[in-house]
Design a protein around this motif. Structure first.
Motif, PDB file in Angstrom:
ATOM      1  N   ARG A   5       0.736  -0.960   0.071  1.00  0.00           N
ATOM      2  CA  ARG A   5       0.306  -0.111   0.234  1.00  0.00           C
ATOM      3  C   ARG A   5       0.762   1.264  -0.145  1.00  0.00           C
ATOM      4  O   ARG A   5       1.930   1.388   0.941  1.00  0.00           O
ATOM      5  CB  ARG A   5      -0.505   0.094   1.175  1.00  0.00           C
ATOM      6  N   SER A   6       0.815   2.517  -0.422  1.00  0.00           N
ATOM      7  CA  SER A   6       0.708   3.394  -1.226  1.00  0.00           C
ATOM      8  C   SER A   6       0.317   4.662  -0.195  1.00  0.00           C
ATOM      9  O   SER A   6      -1.209   3.999   0.536  1.00  0.00           O
ATOM     10  CB  SER A   6       1.023   4.395  -1.810  1.00  0.00           C
ATOM     11  N   THR A   7       0.498   5.166   0.010  1.00  0.00           N
ATOM     12  CA  THR A   7      -0.264   6.345   1.225  1.00  0.00           C
ATOM     13  C   THR A   7       0.019   7.802   0.190  1.00  0.00           C
ATOM     14  O   THR A   7       0.610   8.333  -0.122  1.00  0.00           O
ATOM     15  CB  THR A   7       0.870   6.803   2.407  1.00  0.00           C
ATOM     16  N   VAL A   8      -1.548   8.149   0.393  1.00  0.00           N
ATOM     17  CA  VAL A   8      -1.377   9.655   0.079  1.00  0.00           C
ATOM     18  C   VAL A   8      -2.206  10.599   0.635  1.00  0.00           C
ATOM     19  O   VAL A   8      -3.225  10.655   1.362  1.00  0.00           O
ATOM     20  CB  VAL A   8      -2.380   9.379  -1.240  1.00  0.00           C
ATOM     21  N   ASP A   9      -0.724  11.439   1.190  1.00  0.00           N
ATOM     22  CA  ASP A   9      -1.922  13.279   1.794  1.00  0.00           C
ATOM     23  C   ASP A   9      -2.028  14.322   1.259  1.00  0.00           C
ATOM     24  O   ASP A   9      -1.201  14.251   0.079  1.00  0.00           O
ATOM     25  CB  ASP A   9      -0.116  13.460   2.679  1.00  0.00           C
ATOM     26  N   PHE A  10      -3.335  14.320   1.887  1.00  0.00           N
ATOM     27  CA  PHE A  10      -4.217  14.960   0.178  1.00  0.00           C
ATOM     28  C   PHE A  10      -4.906  16.623   1.276  1.00  0.00           C
ATOM     29  O   PHE A  10      -5.004  16.609   2.370  1.00  0.00           O
ATOM     30  CB  PHE A  10      -5.781  14.391   0.109  1.00  0.00           C
ATOM     31  N   TRP A  11      -3.941  17.617   1.158  1.00  0.00           N
ATOM     32  CA  TRP A  11      -4.002  18.767   1.742  1.00  0.00           C
ATOM     33  C   TRP A  11      -5.303  18.758   0.725  1.00  0.00           C
ATOM     34  O   TRP A  11      -4.678  19.757  -0.334  1.00  0.00           O
ATOM     35  CB  TRP A  11      -2.942  19.721   1.493  1.00  0.00           C
ATOM     36  N   PHE A  12      -6.310  19.886   1.390  1.00  0.00           N
ATOM     37  CA  PHE A  12      -7.232  21.044   0.885  1.00  0.00           C
ATOM     38  C   PHE A  12      -7.874  21.565   1.413  1.00  0.00           C
ATOM     39  O   PHE A  12      -7.295  22.429   2.771  1.00  0.00           O
ATOM     40  CB  PHE A  12      -8.389  19.549   0.216  1.00  0.00           C
ATOM     41  N   ASP A  13      -8.506  22.568   0.748  1.00  0.00           N
ATOM     42  CA  ASP A  13      -8.948  23.900   1.515  1.00  0.00           C
ATOM     43  C   ASP A  13     -10.878  23.331   1.410  1.00  0.00           C
ATOM     44  O   ASP A  13     -10.586  22.652  -0.112  1.00  0.00           O
ATOM     45  CB  ASP A  13      -8.812  25.144   0.829  1.00  0.00           C
ATOM     46  N   PRO A  14     -10.582  23.727   2.789  1.00  0.00           N
ATOM     47  CA  PRO A  14     -12.741  22.911   2.374  1.00  0.00           C
ATOM     48  C   PRO A  14     -13.150  23.434   1.851  1.00  0.00           C
ATOM     49  O   PRO A  14     -14.663  22.784   1.103  1.00  0.00           O
ATOM     50  CB  PRO A  14     -12.733  22.717   4.011  1.00  0.00           C
ATOM     51  N   ALA A  15     -13.647  24.993   1.319  1.00  0.00           N
ATOM     52  CA  ALA A  15     -14.064  25.412   0.297  1.00  0.00           C
ATOM     53  C   ALA A  15     -13.974  25.758  -0.723  1.00  0.00           C
ATOM     54  O   ALA A  15     -14.472  26.173  -1.758  1.00  0.00           O
ATOM     55  CB  ALA A  15     -14.241  27.133   0.561  1.00  0.00           C
ATOM     56  N   CYS A  16     -12.592  25.086  -1.340  1.00  0.00           N
ATOM     57  CA  CYS A  16     -12.386  24.959  -2.753  1.00  0.00           C
ATOM     58  C   CYS A  16     -13.106  23.697  -3.835  1.00  0.00           C
ATOM     59  O   CYS A  16     -13.195  22.726  -3.521  1.00  0.00           O
ATOM     60  CB  CYS A  16     -11.512  24.510  -3.037  1.00  0.00           C
ATOM     61  N   PRO A  17     -14.336  23.797  -4.598  1.00  0.00           N
ATOM     62  CA  PRO A  17     -14.894  22.985  -5.263  1.00  0.00           C
ATOM     63  C   PRO A  17     -13.831  22.883  -5.774  1.00  0.00           C
ATOM     64  O   PRO A  17     -14.502  21.361  -6.172  1.00  0.00           O
ATOM     65  CB  PRO A  17     -16.343  23.654  -6.709  1.00  0.00           C
ATOM     66  N   LEU A  18     -13.136  22.871  -6.967  1.00  0.00           N
ATOM     67  CA  LEU A  18     -12.794  22.091  -7.418  1.00  0.00           C
ATOM     68  C   LEU A  18     -10.965  20.865  -7.192  1.00  0.00           C
ATOM     69  O   LEU A  18     -11.718  19.412  -7.588  1.00  0.00           O
ATOM     70  CB  LEU A  18     -11.382  22.795  -9.027  1.00  0.00           C
ATOM     71  N   SER A  19     -11.276  21.502  -5.404  1.00  0.00           N
ATOM     72  CA  SER A  19     -10.454  20.634  -4.164  1.00  0.00           C
ATOM     73  C   SER A  19     -11.550  18.960  -4.368  1.00  0.00           C
ATOM     74  O   SER A  19     -10.680  17.847  -4.209  1.00  0.00           O
ATOM     75  CB  SER A  19     -10.078  21.410  -3.475  1.00  0.00           C
ATOM     76  N   ARG A  20     -12.437  19.451  -4.556  1.00  0.00           N
ATOM     77  CA  ARG A  20     -13.745  18.326  -3.880  1.00  0.00           C
ATOM     78  C   ARG A  20     -13.928  17.562  -5.315  1.00  0.00           C
ATOM     79  O   ARG A  20     -13.647  16.301  -5.208  1.00  0.00           O
ATOM     80  CB  ARG A  20     -15.038  18.892  -3.592  1.00  0.00           C
ATOM     81  N   VAL A  21     -13.472  18.510  -6.813  1.00  0.00           N
ATOM     82  CA  VAL A  21     -13.402  17.202  -7.538  1.00  0.00           C
ATOM     83  C   VAL A  21     -12.412  16.118  -6.918  1.00  0.00           C
ATOM     84  O   VAL A  21     -12.649  14.982  -7.851  1.00  0.00           O
ATOM     85  CB  VAL A  21     -13.666  18.182  -9.214  1.00  0.00           C
ATOM     86  N   THR A  22     -11.136  16.870  -7.082  1.00  0.00           N
ATOM     87  CA  THR A  22      -9.428  15.669  -7.404  1.00  0.00           C
ATOM     88  C   THR A  22     -10.403  14.803  -6.168  1.00  0.00           C
ATOM     89  O   THR A  22      -9.907  13.809  -6.462  1.00  0.00           O
ATOM     90  CB  THR A  22      -9.078  16.931  -6.544  1.00  0.00           C
ATOM     91  N   ALA A  23     -11.000  15.276  -4.722  1.00  0.00           N
ATOM     92  CA  ALA A  23     -10.957  14.198  -4.080  1.00  0.00           C
ATOM     93  C   ALA A  23     -11.894  12.547  -4.184  1.00  0.00           C
ATOM     94  O   ALA A  23     -11.730  12.003  -4.146  1.00  0.00           O
ATOM     95  CB  ALA A  23     -11.476  14.823  -2.876  1.00  0.00           C
ATOM     96  N   SER A  24     -13.180  13.558  -5.402  1.00  0.00           N
ATOM     97  CA  SER A  24     -13.912  12.069  -5.920  1.00  0.00           C
ATOM     98  C   SER A  24     -12.807  11.683  -6.441  1.00  0.00           C
ATOM     99  O   SER A  24     -13.087  10.482  -7.010  1.00  0.00           O
ATOM    100  CB  SER A  24     -14.605  12.861  -6.866  1.00  0.00           C
ATOM    101  N   TRP A  25     -11.464  11.594  -7.170  1.00  0.00           N
ATOM    102  CA  TRP A  25     -11.106  11.138  -8.145  1.00  0.00           C
ATOM    103  C   TRP A  25     -10.434  10.456  -7.500  1.00  0.00           C
ATOM    104  O   TRP A  25      -9.772   8.831  -7.752  1.00  0.00           O
ATOM    105  CB  TRP A  25     -10.057  12.015  -8.927  1.00  0.00           C
ATOM    106  N   ILE A  26      -9.274  10.983  -6.066  1.00  0.00           N
ATOM    107  CA  ILE A  26      -8.529   9.531  -5.527  1.00  0.00           C
ATOM    108  C   ILE A  26      -9.595   9.161  -4.607  1.00  0.00           C
ATOM    109  O   ILE A  26      -8.625   8.654  -4.655  1.00  0.00           O
ATOM    110  CB  ILE A  26      -7.933  11.027  -4.069  1.00  0.00           C
ATOM    111  N   VAL A  27     -10.299   9.731  -4.057  1.00  0.00           N
ATOM    112  CA  VAL A  27     -11.145   8.203  -3.510  1.00  0.00           C
ATOM    113  C   VAL A  27     -11.375   6.921  -4.345  1.00  0.00           C
ATOM    114  O   VAL A  27     -11.768   5.763  -4.184  1.00  0.00           O
ATOM    115  CB  VAL A  27     -12.709   8.938  -2.922  1.00  0.00           C
ATOM    116  N   GLY A  28     -12.090   7.333  -5.585  1.00  0.00           N
ATOM    117  CA  GLY A  28     -12.265   6.401  -6.977  1.00  0.00           C
ATOM    118  C   GLY A  28     -10.790   5.810  -6.952  1.00  0.00           C
ATOM    119  O   GLY A  28     -10.870   4.198  -7.525  1.00  0.00           O
TER     120      GLY A  28
END
Length: 197
Positions: A5-28
């Protein structure tokens, strides 16, 4: 077949809509590849401090509120709880993705976290933790970047960090994996800095 297993540290600003799309991608991607996601908070408010004009148009400082709540969550409950909150903040009642984040108190409740954490958004009590998390993310990348920042630590111990990828819609499963593999490939090349379309 890769099983380590690899680890992905995912830093995000919670108010950024595009970060949320990238988050959906990494979850997939994590549903198809052996990776563990560690949710981390950064802040566009910190990123834009000292600028004559705030690129986010947040002269009132509203964006501090959700970022401070995230810092309080990760401090008291850890990165997994932060991920639950982040998902709840951007998930509509019908299960679809919101165009803009939802109510903080409601998201805390859905994420099974104390609703009282919402008041952290109006306090500077967690600013030191927020700034430290933000600074760690920024120390990993070069140049002018935004949110999200990802750092991938492979089973071998090698680590690659990069800004983005910024996507405007969540890729289909096969495309998600192609984007993942391509991102890791370019990020692993010494001296690689940036790519845009």
């Amino acid at each position: 077949m890769v099983t380590e297993r690899s680890t992905v540290d995912f830093w995000f600003d919670p108010a950024c809509p595009l970060s949320r799309v990238t988050a959906s991608w990494i979850v997939g991607v994590a549903e198809q590849r052996p990776i563990d996601i560690h949710w981390r908070v950064m802040s566009l408010s910190i990123l834009n401090e000292g600028k004559d004009v705030d690129p986010e148009g947040d002269e009132e400082g509203y964006l501090w509120i959700p970022a401070r709540v995230c810092a309080a969550i990760v401090t008291a409950h850890g990165h997994t709880a932060l991920g639950r909150f982040y998902d709840a903040l951007w998930t509509a009642e019908d299960g679809g993705r919101r165009e803009w984040m939802g109510d903080i108190a409601e998201a805390l409740s859905v994420a099974e976290l104390p609703v009282e954490l919402a008041v952290a958004g109006l306090s500077t009590d967690h600013d030191a933790a927020l700034r430290a998390s933000h600074a760690e993310a920024m120390s990993l990348v070069v140049g002018e970047v935004g949110t999200p920042i990802l750092a991938v630590t492979h089973p071998s111990g090698t680590r690659h960090a990069f800004f983005g990828p910024v996507v405007t819609e969540t890729p289909a499963p096969d495309d998600a994996l192609r984007l993942w593999d391509g991102t890791l490939l370019v990020a692993s090349v010494p001296g690689f800095r940036e790519i845009k379309t």
